[in-house]
Design an enzyme around this catalytic site. Structure first.
Site, PDB file in Angstrom:
ATOM      1  N   TYR A   1     -16.324 -22.139 -53.338  1.00  0.00           N
ATOM      2  CA  TYR A   1     -15.363 -22.564 -52.315  1.00  0.00           C
ATOM      3  C   TYR A   1     -15.836 -23.888 -51.715  1.00  0.00           C
ATOM      4  O   TYR A   1     -17.001 -24.021 -51.328  1.00  0.00           O
ATOM      5  CB  TYR A   1     -15.288 -21.459 -51.255  1.00  0.00           C
ATOM      6  CG  TYR A   1     -14.333 -21.750 -50.133  1.00  0.00           C
ATOM      7  CD1 TYR A   1     -12.972 -21.851 -50.357  1.00  0.00           C
ATOM      8  CD2 TYR A   1     -14.803 -21.923 -48.836  1.00  0.00           C
ATOM      9  CE1 TYR A   1     -12.094 -22.117 -49.319  1.00  0.00           C
ATOM     10  CE2 TYR A   1     -13.936 -22.175 -47.794  1.00  0.00           C
ATOM     11  CZ  TYR A   1     -12.588 -22.277 -48.041  1.00  0.00           C
ATOM     12  OH  TYR A   1     -11.722 -22.537 -47.016  1.00  0.00           O
TER      13      TYR A   1
ATOM     14  N   ARG B   1     -20.525  -9.386 -27.165  1.00  0.00           N
ATOM     15  CA  ARG B   1     -20.924 -10.302 -28.243  1.00  0.00           C
ATOM     16  C   ARG B   1     -21.905  -9.607 -29.189  1.00  0.00           C
ATOM     17  O   ARG B   1     -21.985  -9.925 -30.375  1.00  0.00           O
ATOM     18  CB  ARG B   1     -21.543 -11.596 -27.703  1.00  0.00           C
ATOM     19  CG  ARG B   1     -22.011 -12.527 -28.828  1.00  0.00           C
ATOM     20  CD  ARG B   1     -22.334 -13.955 -28.408  1.00  0.00           C
ATOM     21  NE  ARG B   1     -22.877 -14.053 -27.079  1.00  0.00           N
ATOM     22  CZ  ARG B   1     -24.112 -13.667 -26.721  1.00  0.00           C
ATOM     23  NH1 ARG B   1     -24.933 -13.147 -27.612  1.00  0.00           N
ATOM     24  NH2 ARG B   1     -24.523 -13.795 -25.475  1.00  0.00           N
TER      25      ARG B   1
ATOM     26  N   ASP C   1     -19.984 -14.284 -53.114  1.00  0.00           N
ATOM     27  CA  ASP C   1     -18.708 -14.346 -52.405  1.00  0.00           C
ATOM     28  C   ASP C   1     -17.717 -13.521 -53.228  1.00  0.00           C
ATOM     29  O   ASP C   1     -17.322 -13.920 -54.324  1.00  0.00           O
ATOM     30  CB  ASP C   1     -18.264 -15.806 -52.297  1.00  0.00           C
ATOM     31  CG  ASP C   1     -16.992 -15.976 -51.473  1.00  0.00           C
ATOM     32  OD1 ASP C   1     -16.168 -15.038 -51.451  1.00  0.00           O
ATOM     33  OD2 ASP C   1     -16.820 -17.050 -50.875  1.00  0.00           O
TER      34      ASP C   1
ATOM     35  N   LYS D   1      -8.247 -13.300 -46.525  1.00  0.00           N
ATOM     36  CA  LYS D   1      -7.512 -13.244 -47.793  1.00  0.00           C
ATOM     37  C   LYS D   1      -7.059 -11.814 -48.099  1.00  0.00           C
ATOM     38  O   LYS D   1      -6.347 -11.232 -47.313  1.00  0.00           O
ATOM     39  CB  LYS D   1      -8.373 -13.845 -48.905  1.00  0.00           C
ATOM     40  CG  LYS D   1      -9.054 -15.179 -48.516  1.00  0.00           C
ATOM     41  CD  LYS D   1      -8.084 -16.319 -48.288  1.00  0.00           C
ATOM     42  CE  LYS D   1      -8.717 -17.554 -47.644  1.00  0.00           C
ATOM     43  NZ  LYS D   1      -9.891 -18.097 -48.310  1.00  0.00           N
TER      44      LYS D   1
HETATM   45  C1  PLP Z   1     -10.979 -18.890 -47.962  1.00  0.00           C
HETATM   46  C2  PLP Z   1     -12.275 -18.668 -48.614  1.00  0.00           C
HETATM   47  C3  PLP Z   1     -13.468 -18.759 -47.885  1.00  0.00           C
HETATM   48  C4  PLP Z   1     -13.508 -19.168 -46.431  1.00  0.00           C
HETATM   49  O1  PLP Z   1     -12.994 -18.180 -45.603  1.00  0.00           O
HETATM   50  P1  PLP Z   1     -12.349 -18.475 -44.148  1.00  0.00           P
HETATM   51  O2  PLP Z   1     -11.940 -17.136 -43.681  1.00  0.00           O
HETATM   52  O3  PLP Z   1     -11.226 -19.433 -44.366  1.00  0.00           O
HETATM   53  O4  PLP Z   1     -13.432 -19.103 -43.313  1.00  0.00           O
HETATM   54  C5  PLP Z   1     -14.650 -18.482 -48.556  1.00  0.00           C
HETATM   55  N1  PLP Z   1     -14.667 -18.157 -49.860  1.00  0.00           N
HETATM   56  C6  PLP Z   1     -13.543 -18.065 -50.588  1.00  0.00           C
HETATM   57  C7  PLP Z   1     -13.628 -17.679 -52.022  1.00  0.00           C
HETATM   58  C8  PLP Z   1     -12.310 -18.309 -49.997  1.00  0.00           C
HETATM   59  O5  PLP Z   1     -11.204 -18.226 -50.737  1.00  0.00           O
END
Ligand code: PLP
Length: 380
Positions: A104, A51, A176, A201
């Site tokens: 998001y 972990r 982000d 993504k």
């Molecule tokens: C999908 C997404 C997230 C969240 O990510 P997960 O892997 O689904 O937890 C955060 N920010 C953006 C811009 C996203 O498209």
């Protein structure tokens, strides 16, 4: 050969390989263990318990840290949201968090939870309105949370200006960078403190894993985030980490193709008789174009489209497509689309008929033909 001197397209292929010795494999192994042989007082950095650290994470973490120009390797998390939760932990109880209104939606949900449970003063802003963001920061703030381009409105923030203003107010800046990828935008180079990714993504890129990552501008901040991850147990599984590295190998190729597809589709959709509006920072007329051109080296592979005919037409388009996949999520090799306001939780300032389109790596003419026939079917 020093990997740091390579073009990112070569770097993502070369990074994180085992040593080149006779008989060594060319790919790192998946290490499946919960613990490591150990006795006596643990020496920091020595493998101890999985972990805390697992060497299967390292090749991806080192590669992403270098791509983002971070101080040290990135940190893998169990999901993008887990990385966002870690980053937002820099806000103390009763502190101030300024966040993009069109961030998001789950990140916004997390911020509101901090407000409800710990009395955090959460201030929503239009992230492309620089004076409004500066006003919201006020005398003192703890964190400015930026998305640029935003999900799903594709607004572009003036990153250098916002970062300077946030630092002047004593706030850290978290960005982000999921939409842009480090190939198109490097917020840490522009002065940001933390960058997070939904590795789910574009970085992993094949819609087959859920994973997140965080990169920090200083070793202290990285250590703080590492401590958070260990404390909360929000770690990546070894198989997922390995798949993410495999996906990263083709990142440059995929991003190049999907960005080129997006530019072409945005251009054509902008003059389509059945389309009312297209939002894409790569279009010269787009409100975010100049800023994006100044701080990004690509415009991403997401676009927003409002078909003529309102919500009904938007829903009909998502039902009529045959090659595009109607689904949430983005950044995969396959093109996906969805009407964002189908989610009750989506911001009410997002137009009801906005279809968010994530452009993949298919042949552009096939994507065009399919979206064109879907628009016509939606509008008999
Ligand atoms: C999908 C997404 C997230 C969240 O990510 P997960 O892997 O689904 O937890 C955060 N920010 C953006 C811009 C996203 O498209």
């Amino acid at each position: 050969m020093h990997a740091e001197n390579l073009d990112p397209a070569s770097f993502v292929v070369a990074a994180g390989r085992p040593e080149r010795t006779q008989g060594n494999p060319v790919n790192p192994p998946v290490v499946l263990t919960s613990t490591y042989v150990s006795t006596g007082v643990p020496v920091p950095g020595e493998p101890l318990y999985a972990r805390i650290d697992n060497e299967t994470w390292h090749p991806f973490e080192e590669a992403l840290g270098a791509l983002e120009k971070a101080d040290g390797p990135a940190l893998l998390f169990s999901s993008g949201m887990a990385a966002i939760a870690a980053a937002m932990s820099v806000v103390p109880a009763g502190g101030r968090l300024v966040i993009a209104r069109h961030a998001y939606q789950v990140a916004l949900g997390f911020a509101h939870d901090l407000g409800a449970r710990y009395g955090v003063d959460v201030r929503l802003v239009d992230i492309d309105d620089t004076p409004a963001v500066i006003a919201a920061l006020g005398e003192h703030a703890d964190l400015l949370w930026v998305e640029s381009p935003t999900n799903p409105m594709l607004e572009v923030a003036d990153l250098p200006a916002l970062i300077a203003a946030a630092h002047a107010a004593g706030a850290l800046v978290g960005v982000d960078n999921t939409f842009a990828t480090p190939l198109a935008q490097r917020p840490l180079e522009l002065g940001a403190d933390l960058v997070v990714h939904s590795v789910t993504k574009s970085l992993a890129g094949h819609s087959d894993v859920v994973l997140g990552a965080l990169a920090a501008s200083t070793a202290e901040l990285r250590a703080q985030m590492h401590a958070y991850r260990t404390l909360h147990g929000s770690i990546a599984g070894p198989f997922e980490a390995w798949l993410a590295l495999r996906g990263l190998r083709t990142l440059a190729l995929r991003v190049e193709r999907s960005q080129a597809n997006t530019v072409e589709l945005a251009r054509r959709l902008a003059t389509h008789p059945l389309v009312a509006e297209v939002r894409f920072p790569g279009l010269p007329g787009d409100p975010g174009h100049e800023r994006a051109a100044a701080q990004m080296s690509g415009f991403g592979s997401l676009l927003g489209m409002r078909p003529r005919g309102g919500v009904e037409a938007a829903d009909a388009v998502t039902r009529a497509v045959r090659l595009w996949t109607p689904a949430t999520s983005l950044g995969g090799v396959e093109s996906t689309l969805e009407r964002r306001r189908r989610f009750q939780t989506e911001s009410l300032t997002v137009p009801e008929d906005l279809v968010r389109m994530s452009v993949g790596i298919e042949a552009v003419e096939d994507l065009w033909e399919d979206i064109d026939q879907a628009l016509r079917t939606a509008h008999p």
